[in-house]
Design a protein around this motif. Structure first.
Motif, PDB file in Angstrom:
ATOM      1  N   LYS A  79      -3.214   4.863  -0.070  1.00  0.00           N
ATOM      2  CA  LYS A  79      -2.214   5.925  -0.222  1.00  0.00           C
ATOM      3  C   LYS A  79      -2.849   7.303  -0.108  1.00  0.00           C
ATOM      4  O   LYS A  79      -2.271   8.228   0.482  1.00  0.00           O
ATOM      5  CB  LYS A  79      -1.498   5.773  -1.567  1.00  0.00           C
ATOM      6  CG  LYS A  79      -0.543   4.599  -1.615  1.00  0.00           C
ATOM      7  CD  LYS A  79       0.358   4.667  -2.846  1.00  0.00           C
ATOM      8  CE  LYS A  79       1.459   3.625  -2.784  1.00  0.00           C
ATOM      9  NZ  LYS A  79       2.410   3.750  -3.894  1.00  0.00           N
ATOM     10  N   LEU A  82      -3.509   7.900   3.620  1.00  0.00           N
ATOM     11  CA  LEU A  82      -2.260   8.178   4.326  1.00  0.00           C
ATOM     12  C   LEU A  82      -1.723   9.553   3.967  1.00  0.00           C
ATOM     13  O   LEU A  82      -1.192  10.266   4.827  1.00  0.00           O
ATOM     14  CB  LEU A  82      -1.221   7.104   3.988  1.00  0.00           C
ATOM     15  CG  LEU A  82      -1.508   5.688   4.494  1.00  0.00           C
ATOM     16  CD1 LEU A  82      -0.450   4.721   3.973  1.00  0.00           C
ATOM     17  CD2 LEU A  82      -1.555   5.646   6.009  1.00  0.00           C
ATOM     18  N   ALA A 141       2.798   2.573   3.321  1.00  0.00           N
ATOM     19  CA  ALA A 141       2.714   2.988   1.911  1.00  0.00           C
ATOM     20  C   ALA A 141       3.776   2.287   1.076  1.00  0.00           C
ATOM     21  O   ALA A 141       3.514   1.851  -0.051  1.00  0.00           O
ATOM     22  CB  ALA A 141       2.879   4.499   1.809  1.00  0.00           C
ATOM     23  N   SER A 145       3.151  -0.329  -1.999  1.00  0.00           N
ATOM     24  CA  SER A 145       3.747  -0.169  -3.328  1.00  0.00           C
ATOM     25  C   SER A 145       4.444  -1.451  -3.774  1.00  0.00           C
ATOM     26  O   SER A 145       4.326  -1.876  -4.925  1.00  0.00           O
ATOM     27  CB  SER A 145       4.755   0.984  -3.330  1.00  0.00           C
ATOM     28  OG  SER A 145       4.115   2.226  -3.138  1.00  0.00           O
ATOM     29  N   LEU A 215       2.135  11.038  -1.457  1.00  0.00           N
ATOM     30  CA  LEU A 215       1.182   9.938  -1.346  1.00  0.00           C
ATOM     31  C   LEU A 215      -0.183  10.330  -1.907  1.00  0.00           C
ATOM     32  O   LEU A 215      -0.871   9.499  -2.515  1.00  0.00           O
ATOM     33  CB  LEU A 215       1.045   9.508   0.124  1.00  0.00           C
ATOM     34  CG  LEU A 215       2.270   8.812   0.719  1.00  0.00           C
ATOM     35  CD1 LEU A 215       2.021   8.438   2.175  1.00  0.00           C
ATOM     36  CD2 LEU A 215       2.636   7.577  -0.082  1.00  0.00           C
ATOM     37  N   GLY A 219      -1.877   8.227  -4.793  1.00  0.00           N
ATOM     38  CA  GLY A 219      -3.202   7.661  -4.616  1.00  0.00           C
ATOM     39  C   GLY A 219      -4.169   8.123  -5.693  1.00  0.00           C
ATOM     40  O   GLY A 219      -4.926   7.322  -6.246  1.00  0.00           O
TER      41      GLY A 219
END
Length: 225
Positions: A79, A82, A141, A145, A215, A219
């Motif tokens: 994450k 990204l 992502a 999750s 994100l 993360g």
């Protein structure tokens, strides 16, 4: 499952607000084979998102995406990476946005949409869903999750299906207007296309940046917990 849906709905909305695919389906619907190619384009889009999400779920489960019902460290790293990519794309898009929206130009490939065969239209929907610089990271992502929540397989599949449905609303809206709107549909869709074409770059830049920051936060939260 409720917490997972809360995490992925924002990502799904980010995918749904995709000006280029919306413009593409409006152009497709305006062609003589619009009633066939519009649904085919949408089906390709749905399968593209579903396939990419399913691949990520298949990777996440055996890779230990969930540790004691908490996301594994590698999920946080994914994450975070990204998020960095999206923020950088957002900054790049904002820098490239036209100062005068009326001067915005559509990609050259859109000029050939009226000559695409049904198979190519289906492939275009597939590509814009699974290979798009914004949609692919958001779908990955979202699947990460879902895979890191420790849900049973059935709930994982249901969560991914809900994500795909929300992410497809941006295409279902013009398709619904075309099929049900009668004579006014052409004018309505034309107005939507013109607005999306003029503001495509700015909208994408803001979405890249905002969702990238989300994100990044997710993360970092996983990595430091």
């Amino acid at each position: 499952m409720g917490k997972v849906l809360g995490d992925v709905l924002g990502l799904a909305a980010g995918v749904a607000i995709s000006p280029l695919p919306i413009i593409a389906i409006i152009l497709i619907l305006a062609t003589p084979r619009g009633r066939l190619n519009g649904p085919l384009f949408t089906l390709g889009w749905i399968l593209g998102l579903s396939a990419l999400g399913a691949v990520m779920l298949a990777i996440a489960s055996p890779a230990g995406a969930s540790a004691h019902n908490q996301p594994a460290t590698w999920v946080g790293a994914v994450k975070l990476a990204l998020g960095v990519v999206l923020v950088l794309f957002g900054a790049r898009q904002w820098h490239r946005r036209p100062k005068d929206p009326s001067q915005a130009q559509l990609p050259k490939w859109m000029g050939a949409i009226d000559r695409l065969t049904p198979v190519k239209v289906f492939g275009l929907g597939l590509a814009l869903a699974a290979l798009n610089a914004k949609n692919a990271p958001l779908t990955i992502a979202a699947a990460a999750s879902i895979g890191s929540a420790g849900l049973p397989v059935g709930q994982q599949i249901a969560s991914l299906a809900i994500f795909v449905l929300i992410a497809t609303l941006g295409l279902l809206a013009p398709l619904g207007v075309f099929l049900l709107g009668g004579e006014r549909a052409k004018t309505t869709l034309g107005n939507w296309k013109d607005w999306a074409a003029q503001h495509n770059v700015a909208v994408m830049a803001v979405l890249f940046f905002v969702l990238g920051l989300k994100l990044l936060g997710d993360g970092i939260g996983i990595l430091v917990s």
